[in-house]
Design a protein around this motif. Sequence first.
Motif, short mmCIF file in Angstrom:
data_model
loop_
_atom_site.label_atom_id
_atom_site.label_comp_id
_atom_site.label_asym_id
_atom_site.label_seq_id
_atom_site.Cartn_x
_atom_site.Cartn_y
_atom_site.Cartn_z
N GLN A 35 1.31 13.07 -58.27
CA GLN A 35 1.04 14.48 -58.55
C GLN A 35 0.21 14.54 -59.82
OE1 GLN A 35 4.79 16.39 -59.00
NE2 GLN A 35 5.36 16.16 -56.85
N VAL A 36 -0.76 15.41 -59.83
CA VAL A 36 -1.61 15.58 -61.01
C VAL A 36 -1.55 17.03 -61.45
CG1 VAL A 36 -3.93 15.34 -61.96
CG2 VAL A 36 -3.15 13.75 -60.20
N GLN A 37 -1.29 17.22 -62.73
CA GLN A 37 -1.26 18.55 -63.32
C GLN A 37 -2.33 18.60 -64.40
OE1 GLN A 37 2.72 18.55 -64.78
NE2 GLN A 37 3.63 18.92 -62.78
N THR A 38 -3.01 19.71 -64.47
CA THR A 38 -4.03 19.86 -65.51
C THR A 38 -3.57 20.89 -66.53
OG1 THR A 38 -5.22 21.54 -64.27
CG2 THR A 38 -5.92 19.27 -63.96
N ASN A 39 -4.03 20.67 -67.72
CA ASN A 39 -3.72 21.54 -68.82
C ASN A 39 -5.00 21.70 -69.62
OD1 ASN A 39 -2.67 22.77 -71.13
ND2 ASN A 39 -0.76 21.62 -71.01
N ARG A 40 -4.98 22.56 -70.57
CA ARG A 40 -6.15 22.77 -71.41
C ARG A 40 -6.52 21.51 -72.19
NH1 ARG A 40 -5.87 25.31 -76.41
NH2 ARG A 40 -3.66 25.68 -76.05
N THR A 41 -5.52 20.71 -72.53
CA THR A 41 -5.76 19.56 -73.41
C THR A 41 -5.58 18.20 -72.75
OG1 THR A 41 -3.46 19.63 -74.14
CG2 THR A 41 -5.08 20.85 -75.46
N HIS A 42 -4.95 18.15 -71.56
CA HIS A 42 -4.69 16.85 -70.97
C HIS A 42 -4.48 16.93 -69.46
CE1 HIS A 42 -0.70 18.47 -72.02
NE2 HIS A 42 -0.31 17.89 -70.90
N THR A 64 -9.52 6.22 -67.50
CA THR A 64 -10.27 7.28 -68.17
C THR A 64 -11.76 7.13 -67.93
OG1 THR A 64 -8.58 7.47 -69.88
CG2 THR A 64 -10.76 8.34 -70.42
N GLU A 65 -12.24 5.90 -67.98
CA GLU A 65 -13.66 5.65 -67.76
C GLU A 65 -14.05 5.84 -66.30
OE1 GLU A 65 -16.66 1.87 -67.90
OE2 GLU A 65 -15.11 2.01 -69.44
N ARG A 66 -13.27 5.27 -65.41
CA ARG A 66 -13.61 5.31 -63.98
C ARG A 66 -13.52 6.72 -63.39
NH1 ARG A 66 -10.97 1.68 -59.18
NH2 ARG A 66 -12.11 2.67 -57.50
N CYS A 67 -12.56 7.50 -63.84
CA CYS A 67 -12.37 8.85 -63.30
C CYS A 67 -13.10 9.91 -64.12
CB CYS A 67 -10.88 9.18 -63.24
SG CYS A 67 -9.97 8.10 -62.13
N SER A 68 -13.84 9.49 -65.13
CA SER A 68 -14.62 10.40 -65.98
C SER A 68 -13.76 11.51 -66.57
CB SER A 68 -15.79 11.01 -65.20
OG SER A 68 -16.61 10.01 -64.67
N LEU A 69 -12.63 11.11 -67.14
CA LEU A 69 -11.71 12.11 -67.73
C LEU A 69 -12.28 12.63 -69.03
CD1 LEU A 69 -8.24 10.44 -67.10
CD2 LEU A 69 -9.52 12.00 -65.64
N ASP A 70 -12.22 13.93 -69.19
CA ASP A 70 -12.71 14.57 -70.41
C ASP A 70 -11.58 15.05 -71.30
OD1 ASP A 70 -11.92 16.41 -68.57
OD2 ASP A 70 -13.58 17.79 -68.90
N LYS A 71 -10.34 14.75 -70.89
CA LYS A 71 -9.15 15.11 -71.65
C LYS A 71 -8.23 13.90 -71.73
CE LYS A 71 -9.30 19.61 -69.42
NZ LYS A 71 -8.58 20.48 -68.50
N LYS A 72 -7.21 14.01 -72.53
CA LYS A 72 -6.22 12.95 -72.69
C LYS A 72 -5.45 12.74 -71.38
CE LYS A 72 -2.16 11.90 -75.43
NZ LYS A 72 -1.25 12.37 -76.47
N LEU A 73 -5.06 11.50 -71.10
CA LEU A 73 -4.28 11.17 -69.91
C LEU A 73 -2.82 10.96 -70.31
CD1 LEU A 73 -4.14 10.39 -66.89
CD2 LEU A 73 -4.62 8.05 -67.59
N VAL A 74 -1.90 11.67 -69.65
CA VAL A 74 -0.48 11.55 -69.89
C VAL A 74 0.16 11.08 -68.59
CG1 VAL A 74 1.64 12.80 -70.50
CG2 VAL A 74 -0.54 13.40 -71.61
#
Length: 79
Positions: A35-42, A64-74
Amino acid sequence: MNELSDLLKQRTPQEPPQVAALKAYVKEKYNQPIQVQTNRTHYTIVVPGAALAGRLRTESAQITERCSLDKKLVIRIGY
């Protein structure tokens, strides 16, 4: 004129490409649904077990690199 409830029924939710990339990464590499949840910061991913969570934590830079994440990963363990 359309009612608001009719408009909301017709609307399909758009998920960010990073969410789809995270789900695809874990499904492809470990064959586990997450499950993936998004937030303003992560981005929070909820995995079914501690072993998978530990493995993903060690790969967090690669994810983070492969999925091009622009926020922190928790990473959380959940059921």
